[in-house]
Scaffold this active site. Structure first.
Site, short mmCIF file in Angstrom:
data_model
loop_
_atom_site.label_atom_id
_atom_site.label_comp_id
_atom_site.label_asym_id
_atom_site.label_seq_id
_atom_site.Cartn_x
_atom_site.Cartn_y
_atom_site.Cartn_z
N ARG A 104 0.94 -1.18 0.09
CA ARG A 104 0.07 0.13 0.04
C ARG A 104 0.75 1.27 -0.08
O ARG A 104 0.54 2.08 -0.71
CB ARG A 104 -0.83 -0.05 1.39
CG ARG A 104 -2.08 1.08 1.44
CD ARG A 104 -2.69 1.22 2.59
NE ARG A 104 -1.81 1.19 3.77
CZ ARG A 104 -2.21 0.83 4.82
NH1 ARG A 104 -3.02 -0.17 5.22
NH2 ARG A 104 -1.37 1.09 6.08
N GLU A 105 1.90 1.51 0.96
CA GLU A 105 2.53 2.54 0.82
C GLU A 105 4.01 2.56 0.85
O GLU A 105 4.58 3.46 0.39
CB GLU A 105 2.28 3.08 2.42
CG GLU A 105 0.93 3.48 2.74
CD GLU A 105 0.59 4.14 3.91
OE1 GLU A 105 1.17 5.11 4.17
OE2 GLU A 105 -0.32 3.40 4.70
N ASP A 131 6.46 2.76 13.38
CA ASP A 131 6.42 1.35 13.22
C ASP A 131 8.30 1.00 13.53
O ASP A 131 8.07 -0.21 14.01
CB ASP A 131 6.42 0.97 11.63
CG ASP A 131 4.76 1.58 11.24
OD1 ASP A 131 4.72 2.75 11.54
OD2 ASP A 131 4.25 0.91 10.48
N GLU A 161 -1.17 -6.09 9.70
CA GLU A 161 -1.38 -4.55 10.33
C GLU A 161 -2.46 -4.64 11.60
O GLU A 161 -2.38 -3.96 12.51
CB GLU A 161 -1.77 -3.68 9.35
CG GLU A 161 -2.06 -2.27 9.55
CD GLU A 161 -2.43 -1.49 8.46
OE1 GLU A 161 -2.90 -1.82 7.63
OE2 GLU A 161 -2.35 -0.18 8.47
N TRP A 170 6.44 8.29 17.22
CA TRP A 170 6.92 8.29 15.81
C TRP A 170 7.90 9.15 15.85
O TRP A 170 9.16 8.60 15.41
CB TRP A 170 6.03 8.80 14.90
CG TRP A 170 4.85 7.94 14.31
CD1 TRP A 170 4.73 7.37 12.94
CD2 TRP A 170 3.79 7.28 14.94
NE1 TRP A 170 4.03 6.40 12.81
CE2 TRP A 170 3.25 6.28 14.12
CE3 TRP A 170 3.20 7.08 16.29
CZ2 TRP A 170 2.05 5.38 14.47
CZ3 TRP A 170 2.43 6.31 16.68
CH2 TRP A 170 1.93 5.59 15.77
C1 BGC Z 1 0.80 3.09 8.20
C2 BGC Z 1 1.31 2.55 9.58
C3 BGC Z 1 1.69 4.11 10.08
C4 BGC Z 1 0.32 4.88 10.31
C5 BGC Z 1 0.31 6.12 11.19
C6 BGC Z 1 -0.28 3.96 8.07
O1 BGC Z 1 -1.02 4.16 6.92
O2 BGC Z 1 0.88 1.87 7.47
O3 BGC Z 1 1.95 1.76 9.86
O4 BGC Z 1 2.48 3.85 11.35
O5 BGC Z 1 -0.10 4.84 9.02
O6 BGC Z 1 -0.46 6.06 11.81
#
Ligand code: BGC
Length: 929
Positions: free
Chosen positions: A490-491, A498, A793, A558
């Site tokens: 996805r990203e 993370d 997830e 984060w």
């Molecule tokens: C990611 C997470 C990330 C989060 C932020 C998501 O879209 O996949 O792992 O830390 O956004 O809250």
């Protein structure tokens, strides 16, 4: 021990320069050297060492004999190293037993500050479609399906550019170093042969500040006469689609290339090969997007284009472009490669009549195939991670990147296709357009990752626990591609939270020292004016826009990555440099947090009494935070799109101050290691004030904490946010919360890494094991029971009713229980940074029959294996015969040379040992699972 003739008792292994074996592109003027010692004798320590460095057989530095036991960080102190030179180094070690050994290795330096003769060049091209940072680009907003199955639908995508740089080699060559990089991604070959097997160079980084260039040793590939450099140049992260929304052109809308080759002839003269002289064309790769996939038309192949003889008279000259050079940094570090290839498990037809290939394992990578076909067949491979409830192919991922598809149009005959500028997150591939019946042997699955070494191994008597550790490994591999990412489909984004959560486990499984150290350079590059460390590093434009929406570039947990990860690296690998290098950025981050705490007051502040007002300045309890992201009970059976973000809103007020305590505590320890006494005192005091303020503000006298969620109790206990008096009440409440939740955890991202330790350290080992063995949702084994081959997830990504959620099936965050298993079940603990002193303390009473764990530490392999023997000593003498008994346990421990260990034996006695292999057999109290 007598030495046999020709047999050495002491051996030196794993010579590394800057944590790398024989690296090319060392950019440090004073690199560090390290090595591992192995000895056939027990209790061996290094007594002295001597390091020598040569430039072309000429000694330039001799450290002399140094009476030191340091084997993990010997700093080069010789004359200034020259740019693009090959050096050889050797080390001699004398141990305390009278043995000695010698070994050697090499390294190649970077350009240092040598100016580039070469120009940035751009092939003639249409700009890619999609404005930089256009939030709603390509019709690909969250949840909207951009189906790319029609061949003409790739609007705005640009074809891969093919470049040729012909040149002459006039005389016998002594050395040839080629440096190259791109805006986009590139593959380079010299006379048709790739100088190495890296993928996706120059990889992703914070390009505006750090763009990696690669150093290739090409001498062996050159020949006298005509030569050619050939290059494929694709979109990559520069112009391609990224992130959840599939935004394009994050850094620019055109691709560019830079290359300078330096040839040194044997007669001492030099020549240069420059990107300025390139000509370009388009070819078979019509589309090559990192996320969306490739479209390759084999009928358009440019036969022979990588040979010097090819006629390129119809190709177009490139044009020079004005781009900066001051962001260029050599990449000495481990590249992305194919790290494993295998034949898929099965090909089957699903209930919808679709042909589906099953890899048998969820991976990050791609599929290659060989096919016999007439020209013009359109073969499509669509990638997905799961099958739906009915066993049919389905695209579960939210956002634009669910359409991960590679399209191949055949030429005539037998042919092989392998994607080169894309990778996908997938287990299943829906195949269309295949001529005839596809067989598994026609395909090969390739796993793509930064190719670091595995350093951990773990096996127990329980196959489900073993599968869980395997799943953690697979998710780590899938999410360490150039940078640590959240997920591979996805990203592919460097979400910092993370990493905060997962780094301790990451350091157990694979040697990620250089990888994470390199990424921290990006974190420093992205640190904002007031000290914020962004939630995503590299901080892509599309994420800046999301942050604008939430009103903050950072979040607790984060941003704290800048403090926690250097600390994790120091503890795992023992090198203080990572603390030194990041110390300035850590302090700046702490100043930011402190500023927020002191200046931003919560709602209703005016009405607070004086005490309450006073303590607010120690509480970071305002602004946006992701908080205890994804609390399972808030997501379970909740398909509302807002459910995820609601977990942030529900927890942020209490989680942020807990992280303020977490990082001030780490800062005091870091300052102590660095000898920054004043800072150490400062952060200790600040930490005490934060903890007191938290207790006064959020904890009731009965141990209840505001928001009353499991994760908050975990974080409060982890960070000592209560008096010792209150602690048992808080522990009790946590146990009640687990009980109320069916004996399951209910922790989000930021608290889950600590729940097992908190329970273990607060006398509730039983509760920790119960969570580990738990099979109801949410639990680690629930995922295993539901066929997980990677970490999900969300715990309920496969719901109890079998429905598939739109979450990722490859997020390493919840794999953070991995290091607890190594530490608790195998019992491998660092008593001193880098495992210089080790504590071996297995949980013999954890309910398993055996555990075998090992960790290749910076000093060598630590190995623990314990096993209950078949002899029971009877249940009669057990305190609780239902759950406990006594059993004989065999224990074998290997301790590396140059270290020592305290071993907690099955009978509870502690025993200090030096290096070597040690064995025991004893009785212990065991749990009956
Ligand atoms: C990611 C997470 C990330 C989060 C932020 C998501 O879209 O996949 O792992 O830390 O956004 O809250």
């Amino acid at each position: 021990m007598l030495k046999k003739k020709g047999e050495e008792m002491l051996k030196i292994k794993e010579l590394k320069c800057e944590h790398l074996k024989n690296p090319a592109g060392i950019g440090k003027r004073n690199p560090i050297f390290s090595w591992i010692l192995e000895s056939d004798r027990k209790n061996t320590f290094q007594a002295a060492c001597q390091v020598k460095v040569c430039e072309e057989n000429e000694l330039i530095w001799d450290s002399g004999r140094m009476e030191t036991d340091c084997s993990i960080a010997c700093v080069y102190k010789g004359p200034e190293l020259k740019p693009l030179k090959s050096y050889q180094w050797s080390v001699t070690v004398w141990d305390d037993q009278g043995d000695s050994a010698e070994a050697d290795a090499g390294f190649i330096t970077a350009r240092f500050d040598r100016p580039w003769k070469a120009s940035w060049v751009e092939p003639e091209q249409e700009p890619a479609y999609g404005q930089k940072g256009d939030f709603h680009d390509v019709g690909a907003t969250m949840g909207v399906h951009t189906d790319l199955r029609g061949l003409d639908d790739y609007k705005g995508f640009q074809p891969v550019q093919y470049l040729r740089i012909p040149f002459e080699v006039k005389k016998p060559v002594k050395h040839a170093f080629f440096c190259a990089t791109a805006h986009g991604v590139y593959e380079i070959a010299v006379n048709g042969i790739a100088p190495d097997d890296r993928l996706l160079a120059p990889e992703i980084s914070s390009y505006h500040k750090i763009l990696q260039y690669q150093v290739y040793d090409a001498a062996g590939l050159l020949r006298e006469g005509k030569n050619v450099i050939s290059v494929k140049l694709g979109d990559g992260w520069w112009t391609g689609r990224v992130g959840c929304m599939g935004n394009a052109c994050q850094f620019g809308d055109t691709t560019a290339f830079l290359m300078e080759g330096q040839i040194e002839y044997e007669d001492g003269t030099t020549d240069h090969v420059l990107s300025d002289d390139a000509v370009s064309s388009t070819g078979p790769l019509l589309v090559a997007d990192l996320f969306v996939g490739e479209k390759y038309d084999a009928r358009k192949e440019l036969d022979g284009w990588e040979t010097a003889e090819y006629d390129d008279s119809s190709w177009k000259p490139v044009k020079k472009a004005e781009y900066p050079y001051d962001n260029l940094q050599a990449q000495a570090g481990t590249p992305i490669r194919i790290i494993r290839s295998f034949t898929p498990k099965a090909v089957f037809t699903d209930g919808n009549g679709d042909t589906v290939i099953d890899m048998g394992q969820n991976i990050a990578g791609f599929l290659s195939f060989t096919v016999d076909a007439p020209a013009g067949n359109v073969i499509r491979m669509e990638h997905a991670e799961v099958l739906d409830k009915n066993g049919c192919f389905c695209k579960n991922i939210m956002g634009a990147n669910k359409d991960q598809m590679d399209v191949y149009i055949t030429k005539d005959g037998r042919q092989t296709y392998q994607p080169c500028f894309t990778y996908h997150g997938f287990r299943y591939v829906r195949l269309t357009g295949w001529p005839g019946t596809p067989k598994t042997e026609d395909f090969t699955a390739h796993v793509v990752s930064t190719d670091v070494e595995d350093i951990g191994s773990f096996e127990t008597s329980d196959p489900k626990i073993n599968r869980l550790q395997k799943n953690i490994w697979w998710s780590q591999v899938a999410n360490t591609t150039g940078i640590p990412t959240d997920c591979p489909q996805r990203e592919k984004a460097g979400w910092t939270g993370d990493v905060t959560v997962y780094a301790p486990t990451m350091c157990f499984l694979r040697d990620e020292e250089e990888f994470l150290t390199r990424w921290l350079g990006n974190c420093r590059a992205e640190q904002q004016e007031h000290g914020e460390i962004p939630t995503v590093v590299p901080f892509l434009q599309c994420y800046k826009e999301i942050n604008t929406y939430y009103g903050s570039d950072t979040s607790c947990g984060w941003g704290d990555v800048i403090v926690s990860v250097p600390w994790n690296l120091y503890m795992a690998y023992g090198n203080r440099d990572v603390l030194k290098e990041n110390y300035g950025a850590m302090k700046k981050w702490m100043q930011y947090v402190q500023h927020c705490a002191e200046n931003e007051m919560p709602e209703g502040y005016e009405a607070f009494d004086e005490n309450r007002k006073e303590r607010q300045k120690y509480l970071w309890n305002t602004g946006f935070h992701y908080g205890d992201w994804l609390v399972p009970s808030m997501l379970k059976d909740n398909r509302d799109d807002m459910a995820m973000i609601n977990t942030a809103y529900a927890t942020k007020e209490v989680v942020a101050p807990a992280f303020y305590a977490y990082s001030t505590n780490l800062m005091s320890r870091i300052a102590e290691v660095l000898g920054e006494k004043e800072d150490c005192r400062y952060y200790k005091e600040l930490n005490a004030k934060v903890r007191q303020a938290f207790e006064a503000e959020y904890i009731d006298s009965d141990g209840h904490i505001k928001s009353d969620m499991q994760g908050i109790y975990v974080l409060a206990l982890k960070n000592d946010l209560m008096s010792e008096e209150l602690r048992p009440k808080v522990v009790r409440r946590l146990l009640e919360k687990i009980e109320e939740n069916n004996g399951c955890l209910d922790t989000g991202f930021l608290s889950v890494p600590f729940i097992m330790d908190v329970l273990t350290e607060n006398g509730c080992k039983d509760a920790a094991y119960r969570l580990l063995w738990q099979e109801k949702c949410p639990s680690w084994l629930y995922e295993v029971n539901n066929g997980a081959t990677t970490m999900w997830e969300s715990w309920a990504a496969v719901r109890e009713d079998g429905e598939i959620e739109k979450h990722s099936f490859n997020h390493y965050a919840y794999g953070c229980v991995g290091d607890w298993m190594y530490r608790e079940l195998a019992g491998i603990k660092a008593e001193e940074a880098g495992y210089r002193r080790i504590r071996i303390e297995p949980s013999y009473d954890c309910g398993l029959e055996y555990v075998k764990g090992s960790l290749k530490s910076p000093y060598g392999l630590i190995r623990v294996s314990w096993k209950k023997d078949n002899t029971w000593s009877g249940k009669d003498n057990a305190a609780d015969p239902e759950t406990e008994s006594r059993k004989s346990v065999s224990l074998e421990v290997a301790v590396p040379a140059n270290t020592s260990a305290v071993v907690v034996l099955p009978d509870g006695q502690e025993c200090r040992v030096g290096s070597g292999v040690w064995k025991w057999q004893q009785e212990t109290k065991v749990r009956v699972k």
